[in-house]
Write a protein that holds these residues in place. Sequence first.
Motif, PDB file in Angstrom:
ATOM      1  N   PRO A 197       0.820  -1.217   0.000  1.00 19.21           N
ATOM      2  CA  PRO A 197       0.000   0.000   0.000  1.00 19.21           C
ATOM      3  C   PRO A 197       0.850   1.262   0.000  1.00 19.21           C
ATOM      4  CG  PRO A 197       0.046  -0.963   2.182  1.00 19.21           C
ATOM      5  CD  PRO A 197       0.800  -1.912   1.288  1.00 19.21           C
ATOM      6  N   SER A 198       0.299   2.295  -0.598  1.00 21.66           N
ATOM      7  CA  SER A 198       0.868   3.629  -0.466  1.00 21.66           C
ATOM      8  C   SER A 198       0.463   4.162   0.905  1.00 21.66           C
ATOM      9  CB  SER A 198       0.357   4.513  -1.599  1.00 21.66           C
ATOM     10  OG  SER A 198       0.915   5.809  -1.532  1.00 21.66           O
ATOM     11  N   LEU A 199       0.528   5.454   1.106  1.00 22.33           N
ATOM     12  CA  LEU A 199       0.157   6.064   2.375  1.00 22.33           C
ATOM     13  C   LEU A 199      -1.300   5.742   2.700  1.00 22.33           C
ATOM     14  CD1 LEU A 199       0.829   8.066   4.713  1.00 22.33           C
ATOM     15  CD2 LEU A 199      -0.015   9.881   3.183  1.00 22.33           C
ATOM     16  N   VAL A 200      -1.530   5.092   3.834  1.00 25.37           N
ATOM     17  CA  VAL A 200      -2.881   4.692   4.238  1.00 25.37           C
ATOM     18  C   VAL A 200      -3.373   5.652   5.311  1.00 25.37           C
ATOM     19  CG1 VAL A 200      -4.334   2.832   5.112  1.00 25.37           C
ATOM     20  CG2 VAL A 200      -2.303   2.283   3.749  1.00 25.37           C
ATOM     21  N   LEU A 201      -4.518   6.264   5.051  1.00 23.60           N
ATOM     22  CA  LEU A 201      -5.084   7.239   5.971  1.00 23.60           C
ATOM     23  C   LEU A 201      -6.357   6.696   6.609  1.00 23.60           C
ATOM     24  CD1 LEU A 201      -4.713  10.479   3.817  1.00 23.60           C
ATOM     25  CD2 LEU A 201      -3.153   9.614   5.557  1.00 23.60           C
ATOM     26  N   ALA A 240       0.837  -3.557  -6.019  1.00 25.94           N
ATOM     27  CA  ALA A 240       0.750  -2.229  -5.427  1.00 25.94           C
ATOM     28  C   ALA A 240      -0.708  -1.912  -5.120  1.00 25.94           C
ATOM     29  CB  ALA A 240       1.328  -1.184  -6.371  1.00 25.94           C
ATOM     30  N   LEU A 241      -0.935  -1.241  -4.009  1.00 30.17           N
ATOM     31  CA  LEU A 241      -2.272  -0.799  -3.611  1.00 30.17           C
ATOM     32  C   LEU A 241      -2.214   0.718  -3.465  1.00 30.17           C
ATOM     33  CD1 LEU A 241      -5.178  -1.327  -2.667  1.00 30.17           C
ATOM     34  CD2 LEU A 241      -4.266  -1.725  -0.370  1.00 30.17           C
ATOM     35  N   VAL A 242      -2.773   1.418  -4.452  1.00 31.10           N
ATOM     36  CA  VAL A 242      -2.632   2.871  -4.494  1.00 31.10           C
ATOM     37  C   VAL A 242      -3.961   3.527  -4.816  1.00 31.10           C
ATOM     38  CG1 VAL A 242      -0.195   2.798  -5.171  1.00 31.10           C
ATOM     39  CG2 VAL A 242      -1.974   2.797  -6.940  1.00 31.10           C
ATOM     40  N   GLY A 243      -4.089   4.764  -4.367  1.00 26.68           N
ATOM     41  CA  GLY A 243      -5.245   5.554  -4.723  1.00 26.68           C
ATOM     42  C   GLY A 243      -5.137   6.053  -6.148  1.00 26.68           C
TER      43      GLY A 243
END
Length: 421
Positions: free
Chosen positions: A141-145, A200-203
């Motif tokens: 994941p990228s930055l997870v919020l 990859a897990l990205v928005g």
Amino acid sequence: MRILLVGAGGFIGRHLHVALSAAGHQVLATARQPDSGASGDWCRLDLAELARDPRAFAWPAGIELVINAAGLLSTDRTQLDEVQNLGACALFELAAARGARVLQISALGAEDGPDTDFLATKAAAERHLLSLGIAAVVLRPSLVLGPGAASSRWLLRLSPWPWTPLLDNRARLQPLHIDDLCAAVLALLQRWPEQPCSLALVGPEALTQGQIVDRLRAAQGRGAGRYSTLPRPLAALGAWLGERAGWRALNCQTLRLARRDNLAAAEPLAEACGYRCLPLTARLHDWPQAADSAGLIVPPLLLALLVLVWLGTALACLGPGFAWSLRILAEAGIDGWPARIAVVSGALLDGALGLGLLWRRWRRHALQAQIALMLGYTALITWLLPHYWFDPFQGVGKNLVLLGASLWLLWLQPSGERTRA
């Protein structure tokens, strides 16, 4: 499906636990110190202990899938290596020996020649897992919020300010909400890839730090903010101090990560399981609230003010206020060399306590010492110099405010070790 969820006490693990259970899976959650009052089935698992002795964990019966959501927020390479590399590898080998599939929650950037200890240890675990030849997926994941995330807390602290200095405002990230991560995991469980792979897990949006903060500001009903980038020497000095003081938000690792793009294509994940993340704004409904960011601002602001008060007092007593301090002691009947020793010793103690607040590992002790010192000062003044209570500027009375702030900050301090998810 019976799932062993490792790191269920951390940010990602907590949300995954809820999502997996709601989807009907039987989840056995693990943590270093399971909460006896938590819902569901829990058992104790410390990856650092597992790294030293793979027999330290009794493998539960019937586990079909292992999800490793454990991670460590630390600048300590040894701890990172134990938890994110050696301990994770030991876990993977146990899963392989018992025929269980593995889903490793890694981090975007671990595949690109990582130059930080956090990413390097994640990358080492990834390589080992994919070399085992078992049914495995590495999700990066990228930055997870989302509520409860350390990165979200930091960004929320920045969001109320109309003007904000950033480590960098050119590098782009593809942030996603924690609900998208949980949804992607559930989609993978429905359509597991035929071959071991990393995804990859990205928005869908590439955003700078300032644009991410603006998304959070908009969700709180605020307009766009203004941002600037800290001068490189100042940022480097802050990172150097943070590295030695154990700051999570500012250290050499976070500085490197903040200055480079963290991007990837969303298509491989969509092709593998059919899932695509939603834009960040589509997820920001109930969170964050303006009260969330306001509540996060107050503790560091009070901490910074306490540091200034204690260091300022030390400098004033050793500098222009030295003679004044001697006159106050003379009123109490103390003069000569005992008075000079008392002023210098008190100033050095004040300075040491102010510096102690900057170090996370010493902060609790520094606050306890400050509270004791303020109570002692107040008692001595009341006994020896009671007329100072009637000072029009209320110098003694204002100590009560500092005492209350110190007590509140002490109450907020964690009593355990550094956070490990």
